[in-house]
Design a protein around this motif. Structure first.
Motif, PDB file in Angstrom:
ATOM      1  N   VAL A  34       6.263   3.018  -0.159  1.00  6.32           N
ATOM      2  CA  VAL A  34       6.196   1.715  -0.838  1.00  6.32           C
ATOM      3  C   VAL A  34       4.851   1.453  -1.512  1.00  6.32           C
ATOM      4  O   VAL A  34       4.788   1.026  -2.666  1.00  6.32           O
ATOM      5  CB  VAL A  34       6.530   0.579   0.165  1.00  6.32           C
ATOM      6  N   LEU A  35       3.754   1.661  -0.792  1.00  9.20           N
ATOM      7  CA  LEU A  35       2.443   1.311  -1.361  1.00  9.20           C
ATOM      8  C   LEU A  35       1.921   2.459  -2.227  1.00  9.20           C
ATOM      9  O   LEU A  35       1.964   3.632  -1.820  1.00  9.20           O
ATOM     10  CB  LEU A  35       1.442   0.977  -0.255  1.00  9.20           C
ATOM     11  N   GLY A  36       1.443   2.100  -3.399  1.00  5.80           N
ATOM     12  CA  GLY A  36       0.926   3.106  -4.335  1.00  5.80           C
ATOM     13  C   GLY A  36      -0.466   2.734  -4.806  1.00  5.80           C
ATOM     14  O   GLY A  36      -1.049   1.744  -4.327  1.00  5.80           O
ATOM     15  N   PRO A  37      -1.001   3.481  -5.747  1.00  5.65           N
ATOM     16  CA  PRO A  37      -2.371   3.236  -6.223  1.00  5.65           C
ATOM     17  C   PRO A  37      -2.572   1.783  -6.653  1.00  5.65           C
ATOM     18  O   PRO A  37      -1.744   1.220  -7.367  1.00  5.65           O
ATOM     19  CB  PRO A  37      -2.502   4.193  -7.408  1.00  5.65           C
ATOM     20  N   GLY A  38      -3.649   1.187  -6.169  1.00  6.07           N
ATOM     21  CA  GLY A  38      -3.992  -0.191  -6.537  1.00  6.07           C
ATOM     22  C   GLY A  38      -3.354  -1.250  -5.666  1.00  6.07           C
ATOM     23  O   GLY A  38      -3.725  -2.420  -5.738  1.00  6.07           O
ATOM     24  N   ASP A  39      -2.396  -0.882  -4.811  1.00  3.53           N
ATOM     25  CA  ASP A  39      -1.706  -1.894  -4.000  1.00  3.53           C
ATOM     26  C   ASP A  39      -2.550  -2.400  -2.841  1.00  3.53           C
ATOM     27  O   ASP A  39      -2.394  -3.532  -2.392  1.00  3.53           O
ATOM     28  CB  ASP A  39      -0.404  -1.310  -3.425  1.00  3.53           C
ATOM     29  N   HIS A  40      -3.398  -1.561  -2.298  1.00  8.69           N
ATOM     30  CA  HIS A  40      -4.167  -1.981  -1.131  1.00  8.69           C
ATOM     31  C   HIS A  40      -5.405  -1.106  -1.037  1.00  8.69           C
ATOM     32  O   HIS A  40      -5.379   0.053  -1.477  1.00  8.69           O
ATOM     33  CB  HIS A  40      -3.314  -1.840   0.137  1.00  8.69           C
ATOM     34  N   ILE A  65       2.204  -5.991   6.497  1.00  9.76           N
ATOM     35  CA  ILE A  65       2.888  -7.163   5.910  1.00  9.76           C
ATOM     36  C   ILE A  65       2.949  -7.023   4.381  1.00  9.76           C
ATOM     37  O   ILE A  65       3.987  -7.284   3.759  1.00  9.76           O
ATOM     38  CB  ILE A  65       2.181  -8.469   6.342  1.00  9.76           C
ATOM     39  N   LYS A  66       1.862  -6.583   3.778  1.00 13.26           N
ATOM     40  CA  LYS A  66       1.881  -6.385   2.324  1.00 13.26           C
ATOM     41  C   LYS A  66       2.903  -5.320   1.942  1.00 13.26           C
ATOM     42  O   LYS A  66       3.639  -5.471   0.962  1.00 13.26           O
ATOM     43  CB  LYS A  66       0.484  -5.991   1.814  1.00 13.26           C
ATOM     44  N   LEU A  67       2.931  -4.252   2.739  1.00 12.94           N
ATOM     45  CA  LEU A  67       3.907  -3.175   2.488  1.00 12.94           C
ATOM     46  C   LEU A  67       5.328  -3.747   2.522  1.00 12.94           C
ATOM     47  O   LEU A  67       6.141  -3.494   1.612  1.00 12.94           O
ATOM     48  CB  LEU A  67       3.705  -2.087   3.544  1.00 12.94           C
ATOM     49  N   ALA A  68       5.594  -4.559   3.556  1.00 10.66           N
ATOM     50  CA  ALA A  68       6.952  -5.113   3.700  1.00 10.66           C
ATOM     51  C   ALA A  68       7.283  -6.059   2.545  1.00 10.66           C
ATOM     52  O   ALA A  68       8.408  -6.075   2.034  1.00 10.66           O
ATOM     53  CB  ALA A  68       7.070  -5.834   5.040  1.00 10.66           C
ATOM     54  N   ARG A  69       6.306  -6.845   2.136  1.00  7.62           N
ATOM     55  CA  ARG A  69       6.569  -7.789   1.038  1.00  7.62           C
ATOM     56  C   ARG A  69       6.829  -7.028  -0.271  1.00  7.62           C
ATOM     57  O   ARG A  69       7.701  -7.412  -1.057  1.00  7.62           O
ATOM     58  CB  ARG A  69       5.417  -8.793   0.899  1.00  7.62           C
ATOM     59  N   LYS A  70       6.101  -5.964  -0.488  1.00  4.12           N
ATOM     60  CA  LYS A  70       6.348  -5.199  -1.724  1.00  4.12           C
ATOM     61  C   LYS A  70       7.740  -4.555  -1.658  1.00  4.12           C
ATOM     62  O   LYS A  70       8.483  -4.554  -2.653  1.00  4.12           O
ATOM     63  CB  LYS A  70       5.258  -4.132  -1.929  1.00  4.12           C
TER      64      LYS A  70
END
Ligand SMILES: Cc1ncc(COP(=O)(O)O)c(C=O)c1O
Length: 423
Positions: free
Chosen positions: A292-298, A134-139
């Motif tokens: 999509v997700l990179g350093p610090g995102d999750h 979900i976080k990936l999709a929102r970003k």
């Protein structure tokens, strides 16, 4: 029921050591364990294959696998050996570093999904895998427009109990004690492609669905519903997230349930059977979603834990090496045929639904809880989902004899409930 496995000396010693006095265990649990699961009904001390052994020395047949988790059966030697070896080698390093089991597991998941460019985030359970998705999709959405953060999910779905996954779960009764929730999820019926198309708009960052709804009553989505989800996502630059927490790792006859359909999601989430009972979750993304997700995102302290990853690798190797997908499909046919034979012949049974070894026996009255209890009286573990469906999720290693034993017990249980209700 007779134990399907053999009782080794080691296991017998472990059982003797672990055997608590049952009433005392229940009393102690009532005193200090939060009662979020309701009162426990059985205290188990040991498992082997499809068998579980309780504190009174009874042998149970486990057609539920700890809710679709122990797919290789209890105490599978390959998992036991992998866990023991890794526990004696390296248990934890933090994700500031990298370990072989976590990388090897990500590589294996990329191979099994058929996504050579896949990237994997390792979590601890289904809910935390879905949180990552979900976080990936929102970003992804926010990179297109600041308001593109809404998720479309399905009524009857189940995605977890954290706040975001609870909100995605399409069961309002589970929301009620915690409302108001954040309000970023729109739910549509699980079988209405037009409603789904209408709900997805430019502010949608993702559609989240289960290919077969598990907790919602073992309900496979129609090909039309899956196609509508894919088309709507493509039309609105949204990601299709398939929650394969329950359906993944061979449960529905293919490694992942989406592989039995015409539709390819952007992201799948896994947990339950991935490490045969050790806590693990995985969010697997490919294509643009993988970037999509990179350093610090999750992040999460225990994600990619070497011991759980070693267990997961042992699970995947065993399924592949022993041809368990094929074997499970043959057992699934036998179980399904046996359940279908109950329709019209046993009280209440009206139909069978589901896929592979995730099956639901449809009942024509809200007696599933009673039938579950009557199965328990016969030392068989199954469970009621909704009032009128009995869920079966046996281990992939179940034998023909165990399938037949289970079918006989279910037939008896249905009759016993009918007799009790007629009295
Ligand atoms: C489809 C699905 N998603 C998510 C979850 C939540 O998984 P967990 O309980 O490991 O957080 C479950 C659990 O039953 C599930 O069936």
């Amino acid at each position: 029921m007779s134990p399907p496995g053999h009782d080794t000396e080691v296991a017998a010693t472990a059982r003797a050591a672990a055997e608590p006095a049952e009433p005392e265990l229940f009393t102690r649990a009532a005193a200090h364990v939060m009662p979020t699961y309701g009162p426990p009904k059985v205290a188990f001390v040991r498992g082997q294959g499809a068998a579980l052994f309780d504190t009174d020395g009874n042998t149970w047949l486990d057609l539920l696998c700890g809710l679709a988790v122990t797919s290789l059966g209890h105490a599978h030697p390959a998992v036991t050996e992998a866990v023991a070896r890794q526990a004696a080698t390296l248990v934890h390093t933090s994700n500031l570093h990298v370990t072989e089991p976590a990388v090897a597991l990500a590589e294996r998941l990329a191979e099994l999904t058929g996504w050579p460019d896949a990237k994997v985030f390792l979590a601890q359970c289904g809910a935390t895998a879905n949180e990552a998705a979900i976080k990936l999709a929102r970003k992804h959405g926010k990179a297109i427009h600041p308001d593109k953060v809404r998720v479309v999910a399905l009524e009857g779905s189940f995605h977890g109990r954290t706040l975001a996954t609870l909100e995605a779960t399409g069961q309002p009764a589970k929301h009620a004690p915690f409302a108001p929730l954040a309000g970023f999820v729109d739910h549509v019926p699980h079988d209405d492609p037009d409603a789904l198309r209408a709900a997805v708009g430019d502010d949608t960052c993702a559609v989240l669905l289960e290919v077969v709804q598990g907790e919602g009553g073992v309900r496979p989505l129609s090909p039309e519903m899956l196609a509508a989800a894919r088309e709507a996502c493509d039309a609105h630059d949204a990601l299709l997230l398939a929650d394969e927490v329950q359906t993944g790792i061979g449960r529905t006859g293919t490694w992942f349930a989406f592989q039995g359909t015409e539709v390819v999601p952007d992201v799948i989430t896994l947990a339950k059977a991935l490490a045969n009972g050790l806590p693990i979750g995985a969010c697997v993304a490919h294509g643009h979603a993988a970037t999509v997700l990179g350093p610090g995102d999750h992040a999460t302290t225990f994600g990619g834990n070497p011991v759980t990853c070693a267990a997961a690798l042992a699970v995947l190797d065993t399924i592949e090496g022993q041809g368990l997908l094929q074997q499970a499909n043959s057992r699934a046919k036998r179980l399904r045929a046996g359940l279908e034979a109950l329709v019209g012949a046993a009280p209440y049974a009206t139909g069978v639904r589901g896929r592979g070894l995730l099956l639901g026996l449809e009942l024509d009255a809200a007696v599933a809880g009673q039938v579950e209890a009557a199965c328990r009286d016969r030392f068989l573990l199954v469970n009621a989902v909704g009032g009128d469906v009995l869920r079966l999720a046996p281990p992939l290693i179940i034998t023909r004899e165990e399938v037949d034993l289970a079918l006989a017990a279910i037939a008896e249980a249905l009759q016993a409930v009918a007799d009790a209700n007629a009295a």
